[in-house]
Scaffold this motif. Sequence first.
Motif, short mmCIF file in Angstrom:
data_model
loop_
_atom_site.label_atom_id
_atom_site.label_comp_id
_atom_site.label_asym_id
_atom_site.label_seq_id
_atom_site.Cartn_x
_atom_site.Cartn_y
_atom_site.Cartn_z
N GLU A 242 -0.02 8.52 -7.14
CA GLU A 242 -0.64 9.58 -6.35
C GLU A 242 -1.61 9.05 -5.30
O GLU A 242 -2.21 7.99 -5.47
CB GLU A 242 -1.38 10.55 -7.29
CG GLU A 242 -0.48 11.22 -8.32
CD GLU A 242 0.58 12.13 -7.70
OE1 GLU A 242 0.37 12.66 -6.59
OE2 GLU A 242 1.64 12.32 -8.34
N HIS A 243 -1.75 9.83 -4.21
CA HIS A 243 -2.67 9.48 -3.11
C HIS A 243 -4.07 9.96 -3.51
O HIS A 243 -4.56 10.95 -2.97
CB HIS A 243 -2.18 10.17 -1.83
CG HIS A 243 -2.85 9.70 -0.58
ND1 HIS A 243 -2.80 10.42 0.59
CD2 HIS A 243 -3.56 8.58 -0.29
CE1 HIS A 243 -3.46 9.77 1.54
NE2 HIS A 243 -3.94 8.66 1.04
N MET A 244 -4.68 9.26 -4.47
CA MET A 244 -5.92 9.75 -5.07
C MET A 244 -6.96 8.65 -5.23
O MET A 244 -6.62 7.52 -5.58
CB MET A 244 -5.64 10.27 -6.49
CG MET A 244 -4.86 11.55 -6.56
SD MET A 244 -4.60 11.99 -8.30
CE MET A 244 -3.72 13.53 -8.11
N GLY B 290 -11.80 12.15 3.43
CA GLY B 290 -13.00 11.91 2.63
C GLY B 290 -12.81 11.24 1.28
O GLY B 290 -13.72 11.30 0.45
N LYS B 291 -11.69 10.57 1.02
CA LYS B 291 -11.53 9.89 -0.27
C LYS B 291 -12.50 8.72 -0.42
O LYS B 291 -13.20 8.61 -1.42
CB LYS B 291 -10.08 9.39 -0.45
CG LYS B 291 -9.07 10.50 -0.75
CD LYS B 291 -7.68 9.97 -1.00
CE LYS B 291 -7.12 9.20 0.17
NZ LYS B 291 -7.08 9.94 1.45
N THR B 292 -12.53 7.83 0.59
CA THR B 292 -13.41 6.67 0.48
C THR B 292 -14.85 7.12 0.33
O THR B 292 -15.61 6.57 -0.47
CB THR B 292 -13.24 5.75 1.70
OG1 THR B 292 -11.86 5.39 1.79
CG2 THR B 292 -14.09 4.50 1.59
N PRO C 111 -5.84 14.47 1.91
CA PRO C 111 -5.02 13.81 2.92
C PRO C 111 -5.77 12.69 3.64
O PRO C 111 -7.00 12.60 3.54
CB PRO C 111 -4.68 14.94 3.89
CG PRO C 111 -4.80 16.19 3.07
CD PRO C 111 -5.92 15.92 2.11
N SER C 112 -5.04 11.87 4.36
CA SER C 112 -5.63 10.75 5.11
C SER C 112 -6.76 11.25 6.00
O SER C 112 -6.62 12.26 6.67
CB SER C 112 -4.56 10.08 5.97
OG SER C 112 -3.48 9.68 5.14
N GLY C 113 -7.87 10.53 5.98
CA GLY C 113 -8.99 10.87 6.84
C GLY C 113 -9.76 12.10 6.38
O GLY C 113 -10.46 12.72 7.17
N ASP D 110 -10.19 4.13 -4.07
CA ASP D 110 -10.50 5.04 -2.95
C ASP D 110 -9.26 5.60 -2.27
O ASP D 110 -9.38 6.34 -1.30
CB ASP D 110 -11.37 4.33 -1.91
CG ASP D 110 -10.55 3.47 -0.96
OD1 ASP D 110 -9.53 2.88 -1.42
OD2 ASP D 110 -10.89 3.41 0.23
N ASP D 111 -8.05 5.26 -2.77
CA ASP D 111 -6.87 5.73 -2.03
C ASP D 111 -5.65 6.02 -2.91
O ASP D 111 -4.91 6.95 -2.62
CB ASP D 111 -6.50 4.70 -0.96
CG ASP D 111 -5.63 5.28 0.14
OD1 ASP D 111 -6.00 6.34 0.69
OD2 ASP D 111 -4.58 4.70 0.46
N ILE D 112 -5.44 5.20 -3.93
CA ILE D 112 -4.19 5.33 -4.70
C ILE D 112 -4.50 5.26 -6.20
O ILE D 112 -5.30 4.44 -6.64
CB ILE D 112 -3.19 4.23 -4.30
CG1 ILE D 112 -2.85 4.37 -2.81
CG2 ILE D 112 -1.92 4.30 -5.14
CD1 ILE D 112 -1.93 3.31 -2.26
N LYS E 124 0.82 -1.20 0.00
CA LYS E 124 0.00 0.00 0.00
C LYS E 124 0.86 1.26 0.00
O LYS E 124 1.44 1.63 -1.01
CB LYS E 124 -0.96 -0.07 1.20
CG LYS E 124 -2.10 0.90 1.14
CD LYS E 124 -3.11 0.65 2.24
CE LYS E 124 -4.23 1.68 2.28
NZ LYS E 124 -4.99 1.83 1.03
N LYS E 125 0.97 1.95 1.13
CA LYS E 125 1.66 3.23 1.13
C LYS E 125 3.16 3.07 0.82
O LYS E 125 3.75 3.89 0.12
CB LYS E 125 1.44 3.96 2.46
CG LYS E 125 -0.03 4.33 2.71
CD LYS E 125 -0.56 5.14 1.59
CE LYS E 125 -2.02 5.49 1.53
NZ LYS E 125 -2.84 5.83 2.60
N CYS E 126 3.78 2.02 1.37
CA CYS E 126 5.24 1.88 1.23
C CYS E 126 5.64 1.69 -0.23
O CYS E 126 6.52 2.38 -0.74
CB CYS E 126 5.75 0.71 2.08
SG CYS E 126 5.31 0.85 3.83
MN MN Z 1 -5.19 6.98 2.44
#
Ligand code: MN
Length: 589
Positions: free
Chosen positions: A225-227, A251-253, A247-249, A276-278, A205-207
Amino acid sequence: MTNNQSVLSWLQKVKDLVKPADVMWIDGTEEQLEMLRKTAVQTGEMIKLNQEKMPGCYLHRTAENDVARVEGRTFICSRKEEDAGPTNHWMDPQKCYKMLFDIARGSYAGRTMYIIPYSMGPVGSPFAKVGVEVTDSIYVVLNMSIMTRVGNKIWDVLGDSNDWVRGLHCKCNVDPDKRYICQFPEDNTIISVNSAYGGNVLLGKKCFALRIASYQGKQEGWMAEHMLILGIQNPKGEIKYVSAAFPSGCGKTNLAMLIPPEGFRKKGYKIFTVGDDIAWMRIGPDGRLWAINPENGFFGIAPGTNNKSNPNALATTRKGTIFTNVALNKDDNTVWWEGLDKNPPENGVDWKGRPWNGKTSKEKGAHPNSRFTAPAKNCPCISPEFDKGTGVPISAIIFGGRRAQTTPLVYQSRGWNNGVFVGSIMASETTAAASGAVGVVRRDPMAMLPFCGYNMGDYFAHWIEMGKKLGDKAPKIFNVNWFRLDKDGNFLWPGFGDNLRVLDWILDRCDGKANSVETPIGYVPTPEDIDMTGLEDAVSPETMKDILTVDKDQWRKEADAITEHYKKFGDRLPKELSAELAALKQRLQ
Ligand code: MN
Ligand code: GTP
Ligand code: SPV
């Protein structure tokens, strides 16, 4: 399983280091996963939930000190410190390897070493990349099997290529003082020790998909991208796609799975979730920007998810889902979290594993960053293009964050470089997704502050470069803020499904159809330009005027803060962005 020499020799080195009692190759079969679930239930690592109400669902609790990403203990280990840049923590790779090897040495004693081959992106897609994660945690194996594409087929597509990401996770004894999440972008390597929390240990995931992949994207001419990625079908049946970086938390999901307001539904609007995140994005043969979601599941925030705010997410978690750090209802063996409904269990167990009465206790049952890990295919509005290896074309890129003031509901940038500027100055209040203070405004460029795997100044330059290549086929760039507050601290904008009203204006702008007024920061709709049908009673025209206001005094202060923010990047700041800042100051005079 594989004859790939680079894989086999790395695994041998890892095995010699961590000294497991056993080795298990994860093959992606349901039989093997089911056997692992049984073992995890026997050892108490997971609790099997009510299989009639929630088939295939489990609950897991992490250590109390291990509930979120740890940005202070996350390192980018490039050979040169300046290549990690001013926004990342850096450690010399040789020193870091030695420190991590000392921690990892012998740490699998008496335990099994699980080898997880996985693909980020549909297996074999031209966007996809392979990773191998070694872990001593069944929880990690089961989560990775939901979040990524796992199994023997990965070895086939990898062949004898050396283009794969090495990931070593050692749970150790989750000692927070020896917790390290280290990325070595120049070696395609990730090592994570002393944690068992999602963002720290699900290495795909993020790593990988952000920190390592952003560096790969810079080298190879694409973007990680974090999108979220979302498809919006209009009444004519045309589907347009947008991607959005919050940013995290923030509202992307929720945005990725939104339910259109009733009036829009009746007109024929439909939403399709791609991610929903990347997002991994490349320029396609037609010159447009195309995006895939490299993940295969959702690692979403549980609290606040309910049948009104996000029914699609809730439905997604009703089967085959692993819940982490939510409350347990002992009466019917189901889960509960703050904001699920108004009926918390009396006979409950909180996320710390203590008896908990939700009706009387003042403490929270679920951790604010408690999460669900759910298969994407469960999502009622998953896009038919979800598995398409060539992705979807992006019409608009949307930046956004939590700003109580200053930033209006929506504005359009003046063009690509100005849009990159808008992303680079993003600021947002921190949330529970990372350990540390919550509610503090910080600059989080493109929502990538914790996730950019190299010098952020060079990352801005890469964005500018992509814009040059895209030319007039570049997506239009916008900024949104669902979180503006009135003087009593209430949200001015209802948010959630009603955010479609803003997306609708955005897509009309992309088609050159919708109206706007020019302000110093960009193009803003007037209250009349947003379709408010059905919302007239909830949001007055005065409120709309408020939310859309661009206050010059506030923005002059903002421009000063941006000047400070930009100083960090020194001569790695692209000249295009300093020119954008100067032009903004000029317009604010
Ligand atoms: Mn995220
Ligand atoms: P990560 O998974 O950490 O990357 O978070 P995310 O960006 O996916 O955020 P998510 O959609 O889970 O939303 C986090 C919280 O933001 C939710 O619990 C909601 O309370 C809140 N939220 C989301 N959308 C809106 C909105 O439109 N308006 C308001 N007021 N709150 C929202
Ligand atoms: C985030 O924090 O942005 C998340 C959750 O999506 S984690 O996987 O922990 O990074």
